[in-house]
Design an enzyme around this catalytic site. Structure first.
Site, PDB file in Angstrom:
ATOM      1  N   TYR A 122      17.886  61.200   9.197  1.00 54.67           N
ATOM      2  CA  TYR A 122      17.242  60.228  10.083  1.00 54.67           C
ATOM      3  C   TYR A 122      18.169  59.092  10.490  1.00 54.67           C
ATOM      4  O   TYR A 122      17.869  58.343  11.401  1.00 54.67           O
ATOM      5  CB  TYR A 122      15.971  59.676   9.438  1.00 54.67           C
ATOM      6  CG  TYR A 122      14.816  60.646   9.532  1.00 54.67           C
ATOM      7  CD1 TYR A 122      14.319  61.037  10.766  1.00 54.67           C
ATOM      8  CD2 TYR A 122      14.258  61.201   8.388  1.00 54.67           C
ATOM      9  CE1 TYR A 122      13.277  61.943  10.868  1.00 54.67           C
ATOM     10  CE2 TYR A 122      13.210  62.111   8.476  1.00 54.67           C
ATOM     11  CZ  TYR A 122      12.725  62.477   9.721  1.00 54.67           C
ATOM     12  OH  TYR A 122      11.702  63.384   9.820  1.00 54.67           O
ATOM     13  N   GLU A 200       3.587  76.561 -10.518  1.00 56.11           N
ATOM     14  CA  GLU A 200       4.165  76.683  -9.176  1.00 56.11           C
ATOM     15  C   GLU A 200       3.339  75.951  -8.136  1.00 56.11           C
ATOM     16  O   GLU A 200       3.872  75.167  -7.338  1.00 56.11           O
ATOM     17  CB  GLU A 200       4.287  78.155  -8.779  1.00 56.11           C
ATOM     18  CG  GLU A 200       4.778  78.337  -7.343  1.00 56.11           C
ATOM     19  CD  GLU A 200       4.780  79.789  -6.894  1.00 56.11           C
ATOM     20  OE1 GLU A 200       4.887  80.024  -5.675  1.00 56.11           O
ATOM     21  OE2 GLU A 200       4.675  80.692  -7.751  1.00 56.11           O
ATOM     22  N   ASP A 257       3.165  82.555  -9.104  1.00 61.34           N
ATOM     23  CA  ASP A 257       2.518  83.642  -8.365  1.00 61.34           C
ATOM     24  C   ASP A 257       3.129  84.979  -8.747  1.00 61.34           C
ATOM     25  O   ASP A 257       4.315  85.075  -9.110  1.00 61.34           O
ATOM     26  CB  ASP A 257       2.703  83.447  -6.853  1.00 61.34           C
ATOM     27  CG  ASP A 257       1.848  82.323  -6.292  1.00 61.34           C
ATOM     28  OD1 ASP A 257       0.889  81.907  -6.963  1.00 61.34           O
ATOM     29  OD2 ASP A 257       2.159  81.851  -5.177  1.00 61.34           O
TER      30      ASP A 257
END
Length: 391
Positions: A122, A200, A257
């Site tokens: 930025y 997670e 997962d």
């Protein structure tokens, strides 16, 4: 190529210049000096910045410390010329030069740049175009100079969340992962922790936190942590500090997962990645993976109802992971703790299925009951079968 004072980057804190910092300063000064010399010698000369980019890594265990894993790194030279043969080449030279001056200014002024991928980007978004550009060159610079990001005075702002640490004047609540265990209320106490669970998914973490699972009367007090997906260095460093302070007394577990990304995330916590090869001190090889695994999905019922079809990306990622040298040492042996992960990848490919952590909610008693049963089993094994330790 100076950094103006009113353009200074946001900082975390002032810090003294270390030996590694000085090595970075010397390298940058040499690069800038070569550029100036090339310009002064001839108008036809082409200033160049030369970096080295990691192309592959092969893990090995330090002979002096068998518990410590290091990386044998294969890299290639990348040269950035100005003005270069193309507009793209000149742009890359400008990007690298700008990042080098930002780092140089931060070190010389004793500052730490907060979240390089955001703040440097930025600072000049028209130049960098995307945040990933900055991250890629930062990794190249760190590798070229043989230092860590911290030695560049570059620190990514923590994205991880945790709950379970308590200080003298502070109740346990969800907060960002801290840089270390020192807080504004004093040093956080970890003596009460009986386990650490890395989750997670942020949604699962928040659900467990709302139910105050970190204060479970069944499995005892623990620490819940999430990095909201792939782990950032701050979260890995924070967990490493806790494990080192506890001298191995606190077991750490991972819940991810059942898909290729989940297995990859587990591996990143344990052994890092190619991009962070210099940050091996943040590795967590002690982490035990408790799920989700194929057997957990099958136990819930018809696998077609409890899982999803692998995407083409999932299959490509799984196949690349199975052949990736990062998962094996130089003899070709799979790194400790990763065998089951590779087995699960093969099961996914064979069944062409995957599942998220949330599938555990479909069980008869939900995620909490499943997690409690698995943690009890793991804690009993860690404590040598002494169930009195769970009372």
């Amino acid at each position: 190529m100076r950094v103006a004072e009113d353009d200074a980057m946001p900082v975390h804190s002032l810090r003294p210049i270390t030996a590694a910092n000085q090595r970075v300063i010397d390298n940058i000064e040499n690069i800038l000096s070569d550029i100036i010399t090339a310009i002064e010698v001839s108008s036809d000369s082409s200033p160049v910045i030369t970096l080295r980019r990691i192309s592959a890594i092969v893990p090995y265990f330090d002979e002096a410390d068998p518990a410590c894993m290091r990386w044998h790194v294969e890299d290639r030279e990348v040269r950035y010329h100005f003005p270069g043969k193309t507009k793209e080449e000149a742009w890359r030279f400008a990007c690298v030069g700008r990042i080098l001056t930002e780092i140089y200014g931060a070190i010389k002024n004793g500052m730490t740049i907060a979240n390089v991928s955001r703040d440097i980007y930025y600072h000049d978004p028209d130049l960098f175009k995307q945040q990933e550009t900055v991250d890629r060159y930062i990794d190249d610079i760190a590798h070229t100079f043989q230092v860590t990001r911290s030695d560049l005075n570059v620190a990514s702002s923590p994205k991880g969340l945790m709950i379970g640490l308590v200080t003298a004047n502070d109740k346990s609540h969800t907060t960002l992962v801290p840089d270390d265990l020192a807080t504004e209320h004093g040093c956080a106490d970890i003596s009460h922790l009986e386990w650490i669970l890395v989750v997670e998914k942020e949604a699962t973490f928040k659900s467990l936190a709302e139910r105050e699972y970190h204060q479970s009367p069944i499995v005892g007090p623990g620490l819940l942590v999430t990095a909201k997906g792939y782990p950032d260095l701050s979260t890995r460093r924070f967990l490493r500090i806790i494990l080192d302070r506890s001298k191995g007394a606190v077991p750490i577990f991972g819940l991810f997962d059942w898909d290729p990304d989940g297995i990859q995330i587990m591996k990143c916590y344990r052994y890092g990645s190619r991009a962070t090869a210099q940050e091996y001190h943040c590795n967590l090889p002690e982490m035990e993976w408790i799920g989700v695994k194929a057997e957990d999905v099958v136990d819930l019922g018809d696998i077609d109802d409890t899982s999803m079809i692998l995407s083409m990306r999932d299959r490509a990622l799984a196949l690349s992971m199975l052949t990736n040298r990062e998962w094996r040492d130089r003899s070709g042996t799979v790194l400790p703790g990763l065998d089951r992960g590779l087995d699960e990848l093969r099961r996914m490919l064979m069944l062409n299925r995957k599942a998220e952590i949330q599938v555990l909610d479909e069980g008869s008693r939900g995620t909490e009951h499943w997690l409690t049963a698995h943690l009890i089993e793991q804690l009993l094994a860690h404590n040598g079968g002494d169930d009195m330790l769970l009372v």
